[in-house]
Scaffold this active site. Structure first.
Site, PDB file in Angstrom:
ATOM      1  N   TYR A 227      -1.870  -0.828   8.885  1.00 31.51           N
ATOM      2  CA  TYR A 227      -2.902  -1.683   9.483  1.00 31.51           C
ATOM      3  C   TYR A 227      -2.834  -1.625  11.005  1.00 31.51           C
ATOM      4  O   TYR A 227      -1.823  -1.251  11.584  1.00 31.51           O
ATOM      5  CB  TYR A 227      -2.712  -3.132   9.032  1.00 31.51           C
ATOM      6  CG  TYR A 227      -3.000  -3.356   7.568  1.00 31.51           C
ATOM      7  CD1 TYR A 227      -4.298  -3.275   7.086  1.00 31.51           C
ATOM      8  CD2 TYR A 227      -1.988  -3.648   6.675  1.00 31.51           C
ATOM      9  CE1 TYR A 227      -4.575  -3.486   5.751  1.00 31.51           C
ATOM     10  CE2 TYR A 227      -2.252  -3.860   5.334  1.00 31.51           C
ATOM     11  CZ  TYR A 227      -3.550  -3.775   4.876  1.00 31.51           C
ATOM     12  OH  TYR A 227      -3.815  -3.981   3.555  1.00 31.51           O
TER      13      TYR A 227
ATOM     14  N   ASP B  43      -4.979  -0.547  -5.945  1.00 30.47           N
ATOM     15  CA  ASP B  43      -5.424  -0.989  -4.617  1.00 30.47           C
ATOM     16  C   ASP B  43      -6.870  -1.488  -4.657  1.00 30.47           C
ATOM     17  O   ASP B  43      -7.824  -0.752  -4.396  1.00 30.47           O
ATOM     18  CB  ASP B  43      -5.258   0.170  -3.631  1.00 30.47           C
ATOM     19  CG  ASP B  43      -5.507  -0.260  -2.195  1.00 30.47           C
ATOM     20  OD1 ASP B  43      -6.018  -1.377  -1.980  1.00 30.47           O
ATOM     21  OD2 ASP B  43      -5.195   0.532  -1.294  1.00 30.47           O
TER      22      ASP B  43
ATOM     23  N   ARG C 297       0.848  -1.201   0.000  1.00 35.11           N
ATOM     24  CA  ARG C 297       0.000   0.000   0.000  1.00 35.11           C
ATOM     25  C   ARG C 297       0.881   1.248   0.000  1.00 35.11           C
ATOM     26  O   ARG C 297       0.875   2.043   0.933  1.00 35.11           O
ATOM     27  CB  ARG C 297      -0.971  -0.070   1.159  1.00 35.11           C
ATOM     28  CG  ARG C 297      -2.027  -1.131   0.878  1.00 35.11           C
ATOM     29  CD  ARG C 297      -3.045  -1.260   1.943  1.00 35.11           C
ATOM     30  NE  ARG C 297      -4.382  -1.158   1.363  1.00 35.11           N
ATOM     31  CZ  ARG C 297      -5.492  -1.330   2.068  1.00 35.11           C
ATOM     32  NH1 ARG C 297      -5.447  -1.570   3.354  1.00 35.11           N
ATOM     33  NH2 ARG C 297      -6.667  -1.218   1.491  1.00 35.11           N
TER      34      ARG C 297
ATOM     35  N   SER D 110      -8.939  -1.404  -1.361  1.00 29.97           N
ATOM     36  CA  SER D 110      -9.587  -0.113  -1.090  1.00 29.97           C
ATOM     37  C   SER D 110     -10.805   0.098  -1.982  1.00 29.97           C
ATOM     38  O   SER D 110     -11.844   0.558  -1.522  1.00 29.97           O
ATOM     39  CB  SER D 110      -8.603   1.047  -1.292  1.00 29.97           C
ATOM     40  OG  SER D 110      -7.670   1.065  -0.245  1.00 29.97           O
TER      41      SER D 110
ATOM     42  N   GLN E  93      -1.397   2.991  -5.464  1.00 25.69           N
ATOM     43  CA  GLN E  93      -2.783   3.355  -5.136  1.00 25.69           C
ATOM     44  C   GLN E  93      -3.786   3.025  -6.248  1.00 25.69           C
ATOM     45  O   GLN E  93      -4.861   2.515  -5.958  1.00 25.69           O
ATOM     46  CB  GLN E  93      -2.878   4.818  -4.718  1.00 25.69           C
ATOM     47  CG  GLN E  93      -2.597   4.969  -3.230  1.00 25.69           C
ATOM     48  CD  GLN E  93      -2.674   6.388  -2.727  1.00 25.69           C
ATOM     49  OE1 GLN E  93      -3.027   7.295  -3.474  1.00 25.69           O
ATOM     50  NE2 GLN E  93      -2.335   6.589  -1.476  1.00 25.69           N
TER      51      GLN E  93
HETATM   52  P1  NAD Z   1      -8.763  -3.230   7.426  1.00 29.15           P
HETATM   53  O1  NAD Z   1      -9.891  -3.592   6.539  1.00 29.15           O
HETATM   54  O2  NAD Z   1      -7.674  -4.226   7.674  1.00 29.15           O
HETATM   55  O3  NAD Z   1      -9.373  -2.837   8.869  1.00 29.15           O
HETATM   56  C1  NAD Z   1     -10.452  -1.964   9.003  1.00 29.15           C
HETATM   57  C2  NAD Z   1     -10.260  -1.078  10.210  1.00 29.15           C
HETATM   58  O4  NAD Z   1     -10.469  -1.834  11.425  1.00 29.15           O
HETATM   59  C3  NAD Z   1      -8.868  -0.468  10.337  1.00 29.15           C
HETATM   60  O5  NAD Z   1      -8.992   0.942  10.312  1.00 29.15           O
HETATM   61  C4  NAD Z   1      -8.366  -0.981  11.681  1.00 29.15           C
HETATM   62  O6  NAD Z   1      -7.579  -0.009  12.354  1.00 29.15           O
HETATM   63  C5  NAD Z   1      -9.679  -1.228  12.409  1.00 29.15           C
HETATM   64  N1  NAD Z   1      -9.612  -2.109  13.601  1.00 29.15           N
HETATM   65  C6  NAD Z   1      -8.894  -3.238  13.797  1.00 29.15           C
HETATM   66  N2  NAD Z   1      -9.150  -3.748  15.035  1.00 29.15           N
HETATM   67  C7  NAD Z   1     -10.060  -2.936  15.621  1.00 29.15           C
HETATM   68  C8  NAD Z   1     -10.719  -2.936  16.891  1.00 29.15           C
HETATM   69  N3  NAD Z   1     -10.501  -3.879  17.806  1.00 29.15           N
HETATM   70  N4  NAD Z   1     -11.593  -1.920  17.152  1.00 29.15           N
HETATM   71  C9  NAD Z   1     -11.829  -0.950  16.230  1.00 29.15           C
HETATM   72  N5  NAD Z   1     -11.235  -0.894  15.015  1.00 29.15           N
HETATM   73  C10 NAD Z   1     -10.354  -1.883  14.723  1.00 29.15           C
HETATM   74  O7  NAD Z   1      -8.068  -1.890   6.982  1.00 29.15           O
HETATM   75  P2  NAD Z   1      -8.182  -1.044   5.618  1.00 29.15           P
HETATM   76  O8  NAD Z   1      -9.394  -0.218   5.662  1.00 29.15           O
HETATM   77  O9  NAD Z   1      -7.967  -1.931   4.441  1.00 29.15           O
HETATM   78  O10 NAD Z   1      -6.907  -0.121   5.724  1.00 29.15           O
HETATM   79  C11 NAD Z   1      -6.517   0.468   6.918  1.00 29.15           C
HETATM   80  C12 NAD Z   1      -5.595   1.622   6.635  1.00 29.15           C
HETATM   81  O11 NAD Z   1      -4.532   1.284   5.743  1.00 29.15           O
HETATM   82  C13 NAD Z   1      -6.227   2.802   5.951  1.00 29.15           C
HETATM   83  O12 NAD Z   1      -7.101   3.544   6.681  1.00 29.15           O
HETATM   84  C14 NAD Z   1      -4.962   3.568   5.592  1.00 29.15           C
HETATM   85  O13 NAD Z   1      -4.403   4.220   6.680  1.00 29.15           O
HETATM   86  C15 NAD Z   1      -4.070   2.466   5.157  1.00 29.15           C
HETATM   87  N6  NAD Z   1      -4.110   2.452   3.687  1.00 29.15           N
HETATM   88  C16 NAD Z   1      -3.090   3.036   3.024  1.00 29.15           C
HETATM   89  C17 NAD Z   1      -3.113   3.079   1.643  1.00 29.15           C
HETATM   90  C18 NAD Z   1      -2.018   3.718   0.853  1.00 29.15           C
HETATM   91  O14 NAD Z   1      -2.021   3.663  -0.324  1.00 29.15           O
HETATM   92  N7  NAD Z   1      -1.062   4.319   1.458  1.00 29.15           N
HETATM   93  C19 NAD Z   1      -4.170   2.514   0.937  1.00 29.15           C
HETATM   94  C20 NAD Z   1      -5.210   1.913   1.647  1.00 29.15           C
HETATM   95  C21 NAD Z   1      -5.154   1.888   3.026  1.00 29.15           C
END
Ligand code: NAD
Length: 359
Positions: free
Chosen positions: A221, A124, A116, A127, A121
């Site tokens: 994550y 992705d 990521r 996402s 992006q």
């Molecule tokens: P995910 O689907 O793995 O998880 C969903 C959410 O659940 C996350 O925000 C995580 O912090 C939360 N979570 C885990 N345990 C929890 C708990 N016990 N209580 C409450 N919340 C909890 O994650 P995702 O949405 O695929 O991605 C997470 C992050 O990755 C994004 O928000 C971003 O910061 C990062 N990301 C970066 C890029 C990039 O290109 N740089 C792209 C996509 C995502």
């Protein structure tokens, strides 16, 4: 180079990996071979593929096969050594599936394993599909609630807005917040990653302080909470949850079962007519009472455990996925030839199985 697009065979899967719009943009030297009927469930008839320049035929003979779901055993048997497969291969959980591909000598590129980083992006797919799921979750909550989401001032008096809680504010959670806000709900959210507070607030929602601060990995994550932290989170949520009409849960830790956030006891404290939409149903659910793939009513509370929400919006989900695929194919094709550049951190990072060539 030939790119094959099979018909998805997983039950309930309506998406397709490439849509006609993208076929016509893949550039010189790339021929797309689509299985007859592959796009029909997503709203893309064979004719549209033909008009975009694709051939209808056997996708499994292509140099690169692009798919949504990991291949079944029967599908995997049609792959051959040296072929490239791009799909959601569930590398952290589907060991048997990955071993099958490895044994076949297939270069398996898992959409989940694409790093990521900023350059990746446009590729992705986690996402793009989470965006669809988060949007749909908010619509399901609105639909199942026996109440309005917005505040209404009518001649018959004022109706207060619904209160929605979104647990987990990653890609899906943030989209659920934005959608519920657009529908007029008052939204609160919680995530264990502290960095998320600002993003939640920028969408006009309130960040719920549960006193639990988790950690973030280098990839962005969440790290899994300790047993004590998890128990504290459940207890704290139990006291807060009765205030909300709908709870949308999206919490996930890659490769792990979904963290249990809402106990059966917490559900019993919710008002009848309340709704829980559990986006983590596929990995076991964030709510103890979630039944994956089903919608149940417990003590008057509707708990929606529908899996694969992106497939319920197959047209746009496929369109976004297809653009991700086109960006990935752009990395694999040089002058119309398939070139696997293992020095590219995206290609190397996404690769979960590789053809073994004797020295
Ligand atoms: P995910 O689907 O793995 O998880 C969903 C959410 O659940 C996350 O925000 C995580 O912090 C939360 N979570 C885990 N345990 C929890 C708990 N016990 N209580 C409450 N919340 C909890 O994650 P995702 O949405 O695929 O991605 C997470 C992050 O990755 C994004 O928000 C971003 O910061 C990062 N990301 C970066 C890029 C990039 O290109 N740089 C792209 C996509 C995502």
């Amino acid at each position: 180079m030939r790119v094959g697009v099979p018909q998805e065979v997983a039950p309930g899967e309506c998406r397709v990996a490439l849509v006609p719009e993208t076929v016509s943009r893949l550039g010189e030297g790339v021929t797309v071979v689509v299985a007859a009927g592959a796009g029909v469930a997503a709203g893309f008839p064979d004719e549209a593929y033909r008009e975009a320049g694709a051939e209808l035929g056997d996708p499994w003979a292509a140099d690169v096969v692009v798919k949504v779901a990991a291949p079944s055993a029967e599908e995997a048997a049609r792959l051959r050594s040296g072929q490239v497969l791009v799909a959601f291969l569930a590398p952290l959980t589907d060991r048997a599936g990955v071993e099958r591909l490895a044994a076949a000598g297939v270069h398996g590129l898992a959409l989940e394993s694409i790093p990521r980083i900023t350059r990746a992006q446009p590729m992705d797919a986690l996402s793009s599909q989470a965006t669809v799921a988060g949007y749909k979750a908010a619509l399901i909550a609105a639909d199942r609630l026996p109440r309005f989401l917005p505040m209404l001032m009518t001649a018959a008096g004022t109706i207060p807005p619904a209160k929605v809680l979104v647990l987990g504010a990653g890609v899906a959670g943030l989209q659920a917040i934005a959608t519920a806000r657009r529908l007029g709900a008052v939204v609160s959210s919680f995530d264990v990653r502290p960095a998320v507070k600002e993003q939640v607030e920028s969408l006009g929602a309130t960040f719920l302080d549960l006193g639990i601060h988790g950690e973030e990995t280098e990839g962005g994550y969440a790290r899994e909470l300790t047993a004590e932290q998890q128990a504290a989170q459940q207890a704290e949520l139990q006291t807060r949850i009765p205030q909300f009409d709908a709870v949308i849960t999206t919490a996930a830790i890659p490769g792990r079962p979904a963290p249990k956030l809402i106990t059966a006891e917490a559900v019993s404290a919710m008002r009848p007519g309340s709704v829980v939409v559990d986006l983590a149903a596929e990995t076991g659910g964030n709510c103890e009472l979630t039944q994956p793939g089903r919608e149940v009513v417990e003590g008057g509370v509707t708990i929606v455990g529908t899996t694969n929400l992106p497939s319920t919006m197959a047209t746009h989900a496929s369109q976004l996925l297809s653009r991700n695929m086109a960006a990935i194919l752009g990395l694999l094709v040089k002058d119309g030839e398939l070139v696997l550049d293992w020095d590219d951190e995206i290609v190397a990072g996404a690769c979960v199985t590789r053809e073994q060539v004797a020295a």
